[in-house]
Design an enzyme around this catalytic site. Structure first.
Site, PDB file in Angstrom:
ATOM      1  N   ALA A 170     -12.294  -5.380  -6.834  1.00 23.13           N
ATOM      2  CA  ALA A 170     -12.112  -3.939  -6.649  1.00 23.13           C
ATOM      3  C   ALA A 170     -12.717  -3.165  -7.813  1.00 23.13           C
ATOM      4  CB  ALA A 170     -10.630  -3.620  -6.493  1.00 23.13           C
TER       5      ALA A 170
ATOM      6  N   GLY B 109     -19.928  -7.573  -5.234  1.00 20.47           N
ATOM      7  CA  GLY B 109     -19.213  -7.269  -3.999  1.00 20.47           C
ATOM      8  C   GLY B 109     -20.069  -6.617  -2.926  1.00 20.47           C
ATOM      9  N   ALA B 110     -20.970  -5.724  -3.326  1.00 19.59           N
ATOM     10  CA  ALA B 110     -21.809  -5.020  -2.351  1.00 19.59           C
ATOM     11  C   ALA B 110     -23.229  -5.567  -2.303  1.00 19.59           C
ATOM     12  CB  ALA B 110     -21.851  -3.531  -2.686  1.00 19.59           C
TER      13      ALA B 110
ATOM     14  N   ASP C  84       0.873  -1.170   0.000  1.00 20.30           N
ATOM     15  CA  ASP C  84       0.000   0.000   0.000  1.00 20.30           C
ATOM     16  C   ASP C  84       0.912   1.222   0.000  1.00 20.30           C
ATOM     17  OD1 ASP C  84      -3.148   0.741   0.920  1.00 20.30           O
ATOM     18  OD2 ASP C  84      -1.637   2.282   1.296  1.00 20.30           O
TER      19      ASP C  84
ATOM     20  N   GLU D 167     -18.480  -3.913 -18.493  1.00 24.72           N
ATOM     21  CA  GLU D 167     -19.527  -4.637 -17.772  1.00 24.72           C
ATOM     22  C   GLU D 167     -20.873  -4.418 -18.453  1.00 24.72           C
ATOM     23  OE1 GLU D 167     -19.367  -3.624 -13.622  1.00 24.72           O
ATOM     24  OE2 GLU D 167     -17.384  -4.523 -13.361  1.00 24.72           O
TER      25      GLU D 167
ATOM     26  N   ASP E 204     -14.814 -10.347 -10.014  1.00 23.87           N
ATOM     27  CA  ASP E 204     -16.156  -9.804  -9.781  1.00 23.87           C
ATOM     28  C   ASP E 204     -16.380  -8.533 -10.588  1.00 23.87           C
ATOM     29  OD1 ASP E 204     -18.707  -9.744  -8.342  1.00 23.87           O
ATOM     30  OD2 ASP E 204     -17.894  -7.991  -7.296  1.00 23.87           O
TER      31      ASP E 204
ATOM     32  N   HIS F 292     -20.312  -8.457 -10.546  1.00 23.61           N
ATOM     33  CA  HIS F 292     -20.141  -7.269  -9.699  1.00 23.61           C
ATOM     34  C   HIS F 292     -21.055  -7.347  -8.468  1.00 23.61           C
ATOM     35  CE1 HIS F 292     -18.626  -2.870 -10.006  1.00 23.61           C
ATOM     36  NE2 HIS F 292     -18.714  -3.244  -8.749  1.00 23.61           N
TER      37      HIS F 292
END
Length: 525
Positions: free
Chosen positions: A229, A279-280, A169, A259, A254, A277
Site C-alpha cells: 500500500a 505494485g503497479a 475497514d 524509497e 513493496d 514498489h
C-alpha cells in the site's frame, strides 16, 4: 495546444493526445532547468511519480491548465499551489487495482513457501530441501486492513485459495462485507486472529505507524505481514525487532518509509521479501493509466470536461462565490462526524432547509462526503468521486428538502445511521459566511467548527464545566471559545471547547475519567 509528458509513460499516451489534435512532447527524465524551460508554452503536463510539479514549475508555466498523474497518488504535485493558480490536477485511479492485487498474492505465496530463500540457496549451489519448510494458505486466516478496490480484489483471490478472510475497514457496511465474503471485525481482532495480515490503507496522520511495537505484540506468534500500500504504515524499526525475535515469522514489503530504503536493517534479514514498489508495474496497468490520463486531459483541454480531478469539481462559475461557504460548512460537518462516528455507517441523510434549497444540492452533499470519507478510505477522495466511493462502501446517501427552519434562514442537517446507532449534526451560516455548528445529536448549541476542538458530554449538574475547564488549564491548554447545550435540566449536557493547541492524550484520558463525564472526543478541523 501542447502537452509535455515528463516521465516514462508508454507511447500510447502521446498517441491518444495526438489523435485528439493536441501536440505531445514526450521527454522522459527531464528535470531541473530543462523542465523549467520546457513548461513555458504548455497547457498540460503528464507525470508518473518521478517528476515533481512544484509551485516553482507552475510559476514558469503561465499557460498551464492541467496536471495529469498517470496513476493514483499525487504526492509529487503541489495540489494546493495548483488549486490557487486555477490548475486542475487529475489522476487515473483504479487502473492499477488488478496489478497491485496480483502483486500482493505473488508476495503472499512467496512468503508462505519461502521461494526467494529457496532460489538463493539453489544459486549458491546448495540443495536445502530439508531445511526450507513452508506453510499452506488453505485454512489460514488472512486479515485485510482496508477493503477498498485493491483490498477487495486481494480478498477474492485469497478466498479462492481456501483462506478465511477477515477484514477491518472504517466505513465498509456489513452488507457489502457479506457480499465480498469477508467477515468484518474490529482492528484489534485482525491482529489477534490473523495468520497473514495485508495492508491496503492510505497513508495519513491516522495510519502512520498504524502497526508498531504494541500492535505487533498483539499478533499471533508466527504471523506474516505484507504491505503493498504505502510506506510508513508499518513502523519498520518495530517490524525489524519482531522479525529478529521470531514473533513475526516473515514480511513482504513493496513500499517503504524511505524509497529506496538504503541502509534499512530489513535488507539483511532472510525472513523478509522486498520489491522496489512494483505494485503497479505491469504492462497492462501502465497502458491503462497512459490511455486514461491522455483521454482525461484531452477532454479537459478541448471541452472543459473535468474527470477524476482531485482539487476541483464542475460547478457553474457564477455560483461558486455563493456556494463556497456552504461547501466549507458541509466539509467541516463531514470531518466532525467522521471523528465522532463509531462503527460502519449504512446511511447518510443530508437535509436542506431554507434558502440553501435554491442551490444545487449535489456539490454540497459531495463536500460533506469528502470530509467524512477522506480519512477513512485508501482511494483518493474528492467532490467528484465522493458519492461513488460512498456507494461502493455500502453507504446509502439521501438528499432531502425540508420546510423552512424555525430559527435559521438556511440550515443543513446531517443524520448518520449505522451499526452503532444514529449521530446528528446541523450547521448554518452566520452573516452568510461564518460556519456554525448549531446541533450535535440531541443538543442545540452555537459552536465554532474550526481548529482544535474538545467535545465533552456529561451529566448536567453543578461544577462539571468548572472541573473540565480546570483540567484543560492544568494541561497548559488555552480555551479560545466555549459553547454549551443540554437536553433538559438535570439531564445530559454537552460542551464544545475551541482550543489554541491540540488536546494531549493524557488530558483526554483525564477528562474522560472525571466523575459525571459520559464521553470526550478531540476533533481537529
Amino acid at each position: 495546444m501542447k502537452v509535455l509528458i515528463a516521465d516514462t509513460v508508454l507511447p500510447v499516451c502521446a498517441d491518444v493526445l495526438r489523435r485528439a489534435g493536441i501536440e505531445a512532447d514526450h521527454r522522459p527524465g527531464i528535470s531541473g532547468n530543462d523542465l523549467l524551460k520546457a513548461v513555458a508554452d504548455i497547457e498540460g503536463i503528464v507525470v508518473r511519480s518521478d517528476t515533481r510539479i512544484t509551485d516553482e514549475v507552475m510559476r514558469k508555466a503561465p499557460k498551464l491548465r492541467v496536471v495529469g498523474r498517470a496513476g493514483a497518488g499525487v504526492d509529487n504535485v503541489d495540489v494546493a499551489a495548483a488549486t490557487k493558480r486555477g490548475i486542475v490536477v487529475m489522476n487515473a485511479p483504479g487502473e492499477n487495482t488488478i496489478s497491485a492485487a496480483e502483486h500482493t498474492l505473488s508476495l503472499l505465496l512467496a512468503l508462505a513457501r519461502q521461494i526467494p530463500r529457496a532460489d538463493r540457496s539453489m544459486r549458491a549451489g546448495r540443495w536445502d530441501r530439508g531445511q526450507i519448510l513452508g506453510v499452506e494458505l488453505c485454512g489460514k486466516t488472512l486479515g485485510v486492513l482496508g477493503l477498498g478496490k485493491v483490498g477487495r480484489e486481494v480478498a477474492a483471490r485469497a478466498r479462492a485459495f481456501g483462506m478465511d478472510v477477515i477484514g477491518y475497514d472504517p466505513v465498509l457496511s456489513e452488507e457489502v462485507a457479506a457480499r465480498l465474503g469477508v467477515t468484518p471485525v474490529p482492528i484489534r481482532a485482525v491482529y489477534e486472529r490473523s495468520d497473514f495480515i495485508t495492508l491496503h490503507l492510505p497513508l495519513s496522520d491516522a495510519t502512520r505507524h498504524l502497526i508498531g511495537a504494541d500492535e505487533l505484540s498483539r499478533c499471533k506468534k508466527g504471523v506474516r505481514i505484507l504491505n503493498v500500500a504505502r510506506g510508513g504504515i508499518i513502523d519498520e524499526t518495530a517490524l525489524h525487532g519482531a522479525l529478529v525475535s521470531g514473533h513475526v515469522a516473515g514480511a513482504a514489503l513493496d513500499v517503504f518509509e524511505n524509497e529506496p530504503p538504503a541502509g534499512s536493517p530489513l535488507l539483511s534479514l532472510d525472513t523478509v521479501i522486498l520489491t522496489p514498489h512494483l505494485g503497479a508495474s505491469t504492462q497492462e496497468a501502465q497502458e491503462k493509466v497512459a490511455v486514461r490520463i491522455a483521454e482525461q486531459i484531452a477532454a479537459y483541454l478541448k471541452d472543459n470536461l473535468v474527470i477524476n480531478a482531485v482539487n476541483v469539481e464542475g460547478i457553474d462559475p457564477r455560483l461558486l462565490p455563493i456556494l463556497q461557504p456552504y461547501r466549507d460548512l458541509c466539509e467541516r460537518l463531514g470531518k466532525l462526524l467522521s471523528s465522532l462516528a463509531r462503527g460502519p455507517v449504512s446511511e447518510v441523510n443530508v437535509e436542506y432547509s431554507g434558502s440553501v434549497q435554491e442551490y444545487p444540492m449535489r456539490p454540497l452533499t459531495a463536500s460533506f462526503l469528502k470530509g467524512f470519507l477522506q480519512a477513512k478510505l485508501s482511494d483518493p477522495v474528492n467532490v467528484v468521486n465522493a458519492l461513488v466511493l460512498a456507494r461502493d462502501a455500502g453507504i446509502r446517501v439521501l438528499e432531502t428538502r425540508a420546510a423552512e427552519p424555525q430559527d435559521f434562514t438556511a440550515l443543513i442537517s446531517i443524520t448518520l445511521r449505522g451499526r452503532d446507532g444514529t449521530r446528528v449534526a446541523a450547521g448554518a451560516l452566520f452573516g452568510k459566511r461564518e460556519p456554525r455548528l448549531v446541533r450535535l445529536d440531541e443538543f442545540h448549541l452555537d459552536a465554532l467548527p474550526t481548529g482544535d476542538m474538545l467535545i465533552v458530554s456529561n451529566d448536567d449538574r453543578p461544577g462539571m464545566v468548572g472541573r473540565i475547564g480546570t483540567a484543560i488549564g492544568s494541561a497548559s491548554v488555552n480555551i479560545a471559545y466555549l459553547s454549551l447545550g443540554r437536553d433538559r435540566s438535570g439531564g445530559h449536557a454537552i460542551a464544545v471547547f475551541n482550543l489554541d493547541s491540540p488536546v494531549p492524550d493524557d488530558l483526554l484520558r483525564q477528562i474522560g475519567a472525571i466523575d459525571g463525564v459520559l464521553w470526550a472526543e478531540r476533533v481537529t478541523l
